[in-house]
Design a protein around this motif. Sequence first.
Motif, PDB file in Angstrom:
ATOM      1  N   ARG A  21      19.204  14.612  -9.186  1.00 29.85           N
ATOM      2  CA  ARG A  21      20.473  14.470  -9.671  1.00 29.85           C
ATOM      3  C   ARG A  21      21.353  13.246  -8.884  1.00 29.85           C
ATOM      4  O   ARG A  21      22.594  12.806  -9.489  1.00 29.85           O
ATOM      5  N   HIS A  22      20.767  12.818  -7.690  1.00 28.71           N
ATOM      6  CA  HIS A  22      21.160  11.818  -7.054  1.00 28.71           C
ATOM      7  C   HIS A  22      20.793  10.629  -7.383  1.00 28.71           C
ATOM      8  O   HIS A  22      21.264   9.390  -6.973  1.00 28.71           O
ATOM      9  N   GLY A  23      20.051  10.521  -8.238  1.00 34.31           N
ATOM     10  CA  GLY A  23      19.444   9.548  -8.844  1.00 34.31           C
ATOM     11  C   GLY A  23      18.177   8.950  -7.851  1.00 34.31           C
ATOM     12  O   GLY A  23      17.480   7.791  -8.203  1.00 34.31           O
ATOM     13  N   ASN A  24      17.767   9.848  -6.809  1.00 32.03           N
ATOM     14  CA  ASN A  24      16.584   9.436  -6.307  1.00 32.03           C
ATOM     15  C   ASN A  24      15.300   9.495  -7.040  1.00 32.03           C
ATOM     16  O   ASN A  24      15.277  10.280  -7.971  1.00 32.03           O
ATOM     17  N   VAL A  25      14.374   8.791  -6.609  1.00 33.34           N
ATOM     18  CA  VAL A  25      13.153   8.749  -7.422  1.00 33.34           C
ATOM     19  C   VAL A  25      12.025   9.195  -6.346  1.00 33.34           C
ATOM     20  O   VAL A  25      11.618   8.380  -5.515  1.00 33.34           O
ATOM     21  N   LEU A  26      11.535  10.455  -6.577  1.00 38.33           N
ATOM     22  CA  LEU A  26      10.556  11.038  -5.812  1.00 38.33           C
ATOM     23  C   LEU A  26       9.151  10.901  -6.477  1.00 38.33           C
ATOM     24  O   LEU A  26       9.117  11.367  -7.736  1.00 38.33           O
ATOM     25  N   ARG A  27       8.156  10.633  -5.659  1.00 37.62           N
ATOM     26  CA  ARG A  27       6.562  10.571  -6.145  1.00 37.62           C
ATOM     27  C   ARG A  27       6.134  11.826  -5.458  1.00 37.62           C
ATOM     28  O   ARG A  27       6.362  12.148  -4.349  1.00 37.62           O
ATOM     29  N   ARG A  33       0.795  -1.294  -0.120  1.00 39.08           N
ATOM     30  CA  ARG A  33      -0.067  -0.064   0.042  1.00 39.08           C
ATOM     31  C   ARG A  33       1.051   1.292  -0.023  1.00 39.08           C
ATOM     32  O   ARG A  33       0.628   2.253  -0.539  1.00 39.08           O
ATOM     33  N   VAL A  34       1.901   1.393   0.609  1.00 40.20           N
ATOM     34  CA  VAL A  34       2.883   2.323   0.702  1.00 40.20           C
ATOM     35  C   VAL A  34       3.586   2.674  -0.445  1.00 40.20           C
ATOM     36  O   VAL A  34       3.705   3.770  -0.878  1.00 40.20           O
ATOM     37  N   THR A  35       3.913   1.619  -0.970  1.00 36.23           N
ATOM     38  CA  THR A  35       4.846   1.540  -2.156  1.00 36.23           C
ATOM     39  C   THR A  35       4.149   1.906  -3.442  1.00 36.23           C
ATOM     40  O   THR A  35       4.799   2.330  -4.912  1.00 36.23           O
ATOM     41  N   ASP A  36       2.840   1.569  -3.525  1.00 33.71           N
ATOM     42  CA  ASP A  36       1.891   1.736  -4.650  1.00 33.71           C
ATOM     43  C   ASP A  36       1.332   3.110  -4.650  1.00 33.71           C
ATOM     44  O   ASP A  36       0.528   3.712  -3.848  1.00 33.71           O
ATOM     45  N   ALA A  37       2.013   4.018  -5.439  1.00 34.69           N
ATOM     46  CA  ALA A  37       1.615   5.596  -5.352  1.00 34.69           C
ATOM     47  C   ALA A  37       0.401   5.735  -6.151  1.00 34.69           C
ATOM     48  O   ALA A  37      -0.242   6.877  -5.688  1.00 34.69           O
ATOM     49  N   GLY A  38      -0.167   4.941  -6.821  1.00 34.57           N
ATOM     50  CA  GLY A  38      -1.510   4.913  -7.180  1.00 34.57           C
ATOM     51  C   GLY A  38      -1.545   6.077  -8.420  1.00 34.57           C
ATOM     52  O   GLY A  38      -0.615   6.586  -8.841  1.00 34.57           O
ATOM     53  N   PRO A  39      -2.830   6.036  -8.916  1.00 36.86           N
ATOM     54  CA  PRO A  39      -3.078   6.918 -10.276  1.00 36.86           C
ATOM     55  C   PRO A  39      -3.014   8.425  -9.625  1.00 36.86           C
ATOM     56  O   PRO A  39      -3.237   8.582  -8.569  1.00 36.86           O
ATOM     57  N   GLY A  40      -2.790   9.423 -10.566  1.00 36.05           N
ATOM     58  CA  GLY A  40      -2.700  10.804 -10.332  1.00 36.05           C
ATOM     59  C   GLY A  40      -1.245  11.329  -9.661  1.00 36.05           C
ATOM     60  O   GLY A  40      -1.396  12.251  -9.047  1.00 36.05           O
ATOM     61  N   THR A  41      -0.308  10.455  -9.691  1.00 40.71           N
ATOM     62  CA  THR A  41       0.821  10.907  -9.246  1.00 40.71           C
ATOM     63  C   THR A  41       2.082  11.094 -10.350  1.00 40.71           C
ATOM     64  O   THR A  41       1.775  10.298 -11.365  1.00 40.71           O
ATOM     65  N   GLY A  42       3.122  11.978  -9.849  1.00 45.16           N
ATOM     66  CA  GLY A  42       4.088  12.128 -10.938  1.00 45.16           C
ATOM     67  C   GLY A  42       5.453  11.670 -10.338  1.00 45.16           C
ATOM     68  O   GLY A  42       5.585  11.366  -9.174  1.00 45.16           O
ATOM     69  N   PRO A  90       6.617   5.647  -1.446  1.00 47.52           N
ATOM     70  CA  PRO A  90       7.054   5.116  -2.647  1.00 47.52           C
ATOM     71  C   PRO A  90       8.065   5.823  -3.349  1.00 47.52           C
ATOM     72  O   PRO A  90       8.657   5.223  -4.395  1.00 47.52           O
ATOM     73  N   SER A  91       8.645   6.737  -2.586  1.00 46.73           N
ATOM     74  CA  SER A  91       9.961   7.481  -3.031  1.00 46.73           C
ATOM     75  C   SER A  91      11.118   6.438  -2.886  1.00 46.73           C
ATOM     76  O   SER A  91      11.327   5.988  -1.608  1.00 46.73           O
ATOM     77  N   ARG A  92      12.000   6.450  -3.827  1.00 47.38           N
ATOM     78  CA  ARG A  92      13.089   5.362  -3.502  1.00 47.38           C
ATOM     79  C   ARG A  92      14.589   6.259  -3.525  1.00 47.38           C
ATOM     80  O   ARG A  92      14.867   7.104  -4.085  1.00 47.38           O
ATOM     81  N   ARG A  93      15.479   5.850  -2.460  1.00 44.08           N
ATOM     82  CA  ARG A  93      16.641   6.422  -2.327  1.00 44.08           C
ATOM     83  C   ARG A  93      17.674   5.567  -3.185  1.00 44.08           C
ATOM     84  O   ARG A  93      18.024   4.491  -3.058  1.00 44.08           O
ATOM     85  N   VAL A  94      18.249   5.895  -4.354  1.00 39.68           N
ATOM     86  CA  VAL A  94      19.189   5.494  -5.046  1.00 39.68           C
ATOM     87  C   VAL A  94      20.568   5.890  -4.773  1.00 39.68           C
ATOM     88  O   VAL A  94      21.633   4.993  -4.970  1.00 39.68           O
TER      89      VAL A  94
END
Length: 656
Positions: free
Chosen positions: A334-340, A320-329, A404-408
Amino acid sequence: MKNLPPQARSALSALLGPVPLTRSQALGASERLAAATTLVGSLEYLANRRHTGPRGLNDWAVAREAFAARGRPLRRALDTAAHPWSTRALHAARVATAAGLMLPGGGRWRGAADLFLGASNSLLYPTQRYGTDGSDQASGLVQVATGLARLSGSPQAQDALLWYIALQSNLSYLVSGWVKLLGADWRDGSALGGVLRTRTYGERHLWRLTQRYPRAARTVAHGVLALECLFPVLYARGGRLARPVLASAASFHVANGFVMGLGRFVTSFTAMHPAVAYTSTPRSHPAVAGRDDRMLPVAGLLAAGGTVAAGAVAAARRLRVTDAGPGTGTVTTRHGNVLRFRGTPGAGDGDPVLVFVHGLAATPMHFGWYAQAFSESAGAGAGGGAGEGGGAGWLTYHRAGYGPSRRVARGAYTLRESVDDLVDLVDGALPEGRPVVLVGHSLGGEIARRAAHRLGERLRGVVYLDASHPDELNRSSQQGSGAAYVGGALRTFGVSLRAGMGILLSRPSWVDNLPAAVRRPAMAAYADARMWRAATREWRSTEIEFRAHEGPLRPQDSNALVVSAQHTVDRDPDQLLMHQEIADAHRRPGRVVRSVVVEGADHDGLLTEPRLAAEVVGHIRGFLAESNAVAAHDAPVNAAAPTAGPLPFAIETESR
């Protein structure tokens, strides 16, 4: 032992081996020790009732607020029990009953007496929570179990209940020990001195001894750790270590009673020891002949089932936490992190977008009331009045590692990483040139402050909601002394959740105060170990950077609204001065700078309490309107309006 002299063998035989108690002896010893706890506790209350009066530590007029959301029958029962005459009558009856249980005998009436003590303890505990320190809970557990055992009359049922007490005893030591092991002060042996220097549990003379003989103090601290973490070893090899382990545990409680003033600990927790002694004695021993041990495999099966259920609940929450769901961007920094992120565009291209930055170990859902308020204003169209701050869009996001944001990023984390991520989020999620207002709560306020000067002319202002100050650990004694416990608490919470204990996590009141649609995702994020791991990482860097802070704050060329919670500044006046410094850093000609203290608000209540959130939203709207007016007054007469296109997303508010 065969090669030892007879005297040595005799001494070891006295020190090692089981503590053989019969079933009736174990029941009798447990109920008498528990009754002694009740007797002392109720006599203490009858002799000193000032703590339950007005302004006392257990003033029911204040304590009952914690049960305001409970059902009416429970509230009425507690109100009745908390009435002075009812409380005195109950304690007087408990004294008489406990005294009767101290007498010899083994009749069934003792079971009814035990159950009365356990039930009355459950009724009185909510009205007198402070001052028991766990002793009443431990004695109540023993009294209910021994009461049922007395009334059952079945040896099998009595054995099952004695096993229950024994397992609870083992669990209490194990949990206490392994939680201590997470704290650096227990691992390095400094915890003993830290406890002895506190006002509540300290003892001046012994604290001085720990400073004079640090090696001995470390040995004692590590001994306590070993005792608690390894308590179940007394069951090994037919209870060979039962005597030294139980003697050490009893001595530990006696020391707590003498040094820390926890007198009832001595009898309440040792009341479980007879059951431990009974169950750790080999079945071949005549004292426990015929003992029914089926409770142990049943408990094992229940534990295994609980483990599977805990894993399933944790997995469901993680999905449930990692599923950002519809309507998100999504923005990759620059650090490679993926932000929802999620948000609404607002009324017009020239109106600012509010970018909400959450605090440490918090979620974007904390801003649920703010998002709902500005979404409704934006939905009203031009009638909301962009110039009045009604048409502002908003954007929330999870920092790297949260939700759902990932630290890379591979390198060691610093706050600069989160600042870079915020700048990249604004650049990537919003059209070029679209004005923004950063709204940061707690640590999010400090991240917003550091990002402000890097956003250039597109930054319309910064809103600080009870924000952190980079010098607070140095200048505030309250913040500085509490910092040592923050990291430990974050780690403990994270480890507990990774161990599957999230299934036992009760929903905190702040979740229920949020808009209905964001409660489930907020609870899922709160119970997810990833958030606490990310918060631990952030806190580790924050503490280092805050401790090293020197000099004044960097001047800011932007508008600012500084909102302080009354409870924060009342408890710690230094925070009010530091909040004022944050505002002063923005003061320069042509800039709007406002400071507000919200009455009745605490640190999180600024966001989660609907009434307080509405008040803060009003201040933000006023701030936006004033900032827009100043910007319009200072703009060149023929200046063109911003030509930025619409936001790349148009999303309904999370609270619908």
